[in-house]
Scaffold this active site. Sequence first.
Site, PDB file in Angstrom:
ATOM      1  N   ASP A  97     -27.029  -9.630  19.676  1.00 32.79           N
ATOM      2  CA  ASP A  97     -27.544  -9.103  18.413  1.00 32.79           C
ATOM      3  C   ASP A  97     -27.723 -10.217  17.388  1.00 32.79           C
ATOM      4  O   ASP A  97     -26.740 -10.698  16.810  1.00 32.79           O
ATOM      5  CB  ASP A  97     -26.615  -8.025  17.854  1.00 32.79           C
ATOM      6  CG  ASP A  97     -27.192  -7.341  16.630  1.00 32.79           C
ATOM      7  OD1 ASP A  97     -28.401  -7.516  16.368  1.00 32.79           O
ATOM      8  OD2 ASP A  97     -26.453  -6.630  15.936  1.00 32.79           O
ATOM      9  N   ASP A 133     -34.855  -9.494  15.737  1.00 27.32           N
ATOM     10  CA  ASP A 133     -33.581  -8.800  15.908  1.00 27.32           C
ATOM     11  C   ASP A 133     -33.449  -8.315  17.350  1.00 27.32           C
ATOM     12  O   ASP A 133     -34.099  -7.351  17.755  1.00 27.32           O
ATOM     13  CB  ASP A 133     -33.496  -7.622  14.938  1.00 27.32           C
ATOM     14  CG  ASP A 133     -32.130  -6.932  14.970  1.00 27.32           C
ATOM     15  OD1 ASP A 133     -31.242  -7.415  15.705  1.00 27.32           O
ATOM     16  OD2 ASP A 133     -31.956  -5.923  14.274  1.00 27.32           O
TER      17      ASP A 133
END
Length: 336
Positions: A15, A216
């Site tokens: 992440d 992301d």
Amino acid sequence: MRVGQPQQPSFFVLDTGSDVTWLQCLPCAGKNGCYEQITPIFDPELSSSYNPVSCDSEQCQLLDEAGCNVNSCIYKVEYGDGSFTIGELATETLTFVHSNSIPNISIGCGHDNEGLFVGADGLIGLGGGAISISSQLKASSFSYCLVDIDSPSFSTLDFNTDPPSDSLISPLVKNDRFPSFRYVKVIGMSVGGKPLPISSSRFEIDESGLGGIIVDSGTTITQLPSDVYEVLREAFLGLTTNLPPAPEISPFDTCYDLSSQSNVEVPTIAFILPGENSLQLPAKNCLFQVDSAGTFCLAFVSATFPLSIIGNFQQQGIRVSYDLTNSLVGFSTNKC
């Protein structure tokens, strides 16, 4: 990656949109404190290298949201999709594949976790904050390549390596309001080789720190401002009139029935980077299969907040390389 001493194999979600690295830990907080994962849940009592972090420690002060329980630092992280993890902050020994063991890395030991973490043990925080893994390792660079969603292979993560020579390079953009996000310079988009009639300012950070576009790996589908999405959608529809439409399936509003199609060609969608570089997405990164009946949908959605996100579905098969020393990000296709 392996965690603790003795080492326990663990699988993590990467992440780049958050900082705290964590994994599920025993004991779970009640019946629903832990979600189902592939490997056994980590038991800190069995690791000789596990050490809880005190409330007044430097690591605890780096957390965005922290509490204290009998002088143990308690962390809490909430994600944009409503997922969350709560637990004890600790230091632990981590061992990456083809690497030596690294002691005293701050991680979260999550006792109350909920969300769509795809059976993983936890999450590796690769954001720009001081407690992220890349910051703790003082890495000059890192890169990852996410394999296709149906691939039997594993995605890879490397630190302190050079990007592929054919990488398309764009500047990383700093935003003091949201320092954890990895913002990238994008000046436009194109569909079928034709630039969309949108201003480059739609991807820029405004004076209040809102807007911009981030890469992301923890968000699945790319999200665009509503006006940008509508222009993209209309351009895509105009070039796919030969494909049979299908009813929309939330969160998607542009779907096709490809059950009778043996070979499908779709217009190329691309992000336009500085220097006239064009990050062209493979066709498989543009249509998302939503059921077994052959329904595919345009894999972009309208954002509900003033931020554009390049999600992990669009990143499949692309090695994304971060040069942290020079504040650059590179994209290289077919490098997994």
